[in-house]
Scaffold this motif. Structure first.
Motif, PDB file in Angstrom:
ATOM      1  N   ALA A 198       0.060  60.864  48.047  1.00  0.00           N
ATOM      2  CA  ALA A 198      -0.146  61.751  49.196  1.00  0.00           C
ATOM      3  C   ALA A 198       0.995  61.675  50.198  1.00  0.00           C
ATOM      4  N   GLY A 199       2.163  61.233  49.779  1.00  0.00           N
ATOM      5  CA  GLY A 199       3.318  61.326  50.658  1.00  0.00           C
ATOM      6  C   GLY A 199       3.613  60.119  51.523  1.00  0.00           C
ATOM      7  N   GLY A 200       3.428  58.923  51.033  1.00  0.00           N
ATOM      8  CA  GLY A 200       3.822  57.733  51.784  1.00  0.00           C
ATOM      9  C   GLY A 200       5.328  57.702  51.984  1.00  0.00           C
ATOM     10  N   SER A 201       5.785  56.886  52.913  1.00  0.00           N
ATOM     11  CA  SER A 201       7.216  56.843  53.196  1.00  0.00           C
ATOM     12  C   SER A 201       7.614  55.522  53.842  1.00  0.00           C
ATOM     13  N   VAL A 202       8.919  55.294  53.876  1.00  0.00           N
ATOM     14  CA  VAL A 202       9.528  54.176  54.601  1.00  0.00           C
ATOM     15  C   VAL A 202      10.483  54.785  55.606  1.00  0.00           C
ATOM     16  N   GLY A 232       8.988  58.243  47.581  1.00  0.00           N
ATOM     17  CA  GLY A 232       9.103  57.953  46.155  1.00  0.00           C
ATOM     18  C   GLY A 232       9.711  56.586  45.911  1.00  0.00           C
ATOM     19  N   ASP A 233       9.889  56.275  44.633  1.00  0.00           N
ATOM     20  CA  ASP A 233      10.485  54.998  44.252  1.00  0.00           C
ATOM     21  C   ASP A 233      11.990  55.068  44.426  1.00  0.00           C
ATOM     22  N   SER A 234      12.566  53.963  44.858  1.00  0.00           N
ATOM     23  CA  SER A 234      14.008  53.922  45.036  1.00  0.00           C
ATOM     24  C   SER A 234      14.512  52.509  44.849  1.00  0.00           C
ATOM     25  N   VAL A 235      15.585  52.381  44.111  1.00  0.00           N
ATOM     26  CA  VAL A 235      16.212  51.079  43.938  1.00  0.00           C
ATOM     27  C   VAL A 235      17.332  50.910  44.954  1.00  0.00           C
ATOM     28  N   ASP A 236      17.898  52.014  45.416  1.00  0.00           N
ATOM     29  CA  ASP A 236      19.098  51.930  46.243  1.00  0.00           C
ATOM     30  C   ASP A 236      19.200  53.121  47.196  1.00  0.00           C
ATOM     31  N   ARG A 279       9.040  50.818  46.551  1.00  0.00           N
ATOM     32  CA  ARG A 279       8.193  51.547  45.603  1.00  0.00           C
ATOM     33  C   ARG A 279       7.089  52.214  46.396  1.00  0.00           C
ATOM     34  N   ASN A 280       6.917  53.492  46.171  1.00  0.00           N
ATOM     35  CA  ASN A 280       5.891  54.263  46.868  1.00  0.00           C
ATOM     36  C   ASN A 280       4.823  54.629  45.847  1.00  0.00           C
ATOM     37  N   LEU A 326       7.885  47.355  50.066  1.00  0.00           N
ATOM     38  CA  LEU A 326       9.300  47.176  50.385  1.00  0.00           C
ATOM     39  C   LEU A 326       9.749  45.898  49.699  1.00  0.00           C
ATOM     40  N   PHE A 327      10.678  46.019  48.762  1.00  0.00           N
ATOM     41  CA  PHE A 327      11.142  44.862  48.013  1.00  0.00           C
ATOM     42  C   PHE A 327      12.350  44.206  48.660  1.00  0.00           C
ATOM     43  N   SER A 328      13.282  44.991  49.115  1.00  0.00           N
ATOM     44  CA  SER A 328      14.494  44.414  49.696  1.00  0.00           C
ATOM     45  C   SER A 328      15.246  45.476  50.474  1.00  0.00           C
ATOM     46  N   PHE A 329      16.202  44.999  51.253  1.00  0.00           N
ATOM     47  CA  PHE A 329      17.142  45.910  51.912  1.00  0.00           C
ATOM     48  C   PHE A 329      18.495  45.211  51.892  1.00  0.00           C
TER      49      PHE A 329
END
Length: 108
Positions: free
Chosen positions: A26-30, A66-70, A21-22, A102-105
């Motif tokens: 202002a443009g955070g990222s993983v 942005g937010d991502s589940v997968d 989840r971001n 970061l929730f999981s990978f």
């Protein structure tokens, strides 16, 4: 954030998926980097050697925003697979920029 060495036998296709989840507007990222890990013998016994995979550094990763589940991780050359030598393991490096959770990978 670094993982423990993950045996290559724990994933079949060699791809990484991230659930994050971001909350930064202002443009955070993983970004994800990949290092190969293997045990080698020296005069003092077995030691673990970790080496960055060419083209798979966190700086080579296409940033996940942005937010991502997968989200499927890829690197600048468009590659998504993790080539791992026989008998090696991988260590994943997660670089979180901004207010990112970061929730999981998962490895597949």
């Amino acid at each position: 954030i670094h993982t423990v060495p993950l045996p290559a036998s724990s994933f079949e296709l060699g791809r990484v998926r991230v659930n994050c989840r971001n909350t930064t507007t202002a443009g955070g990222s993983v970004r994800v980097g990949v290092m190969e890990s293997r045990h080698v013998q020296n005069d003092g016994g077995a030691v673990m050697r970790v080496q960055q995979q060419h083209g798979r550094a966190a700086g080579d990763c296409v940033p996940l925003r942005g937010d991502s589940v997968d989200a499927l991780v890829s690197w600048s050359a468009g590659d998504r697979a993790l080539p791992v030598a026989n008998g090696a393991s991988v260590v994943l490096e997660f670089v979180l920029d901004g207010d990112v959770e970061l929730f999981s990978f998962s490895l597949e």
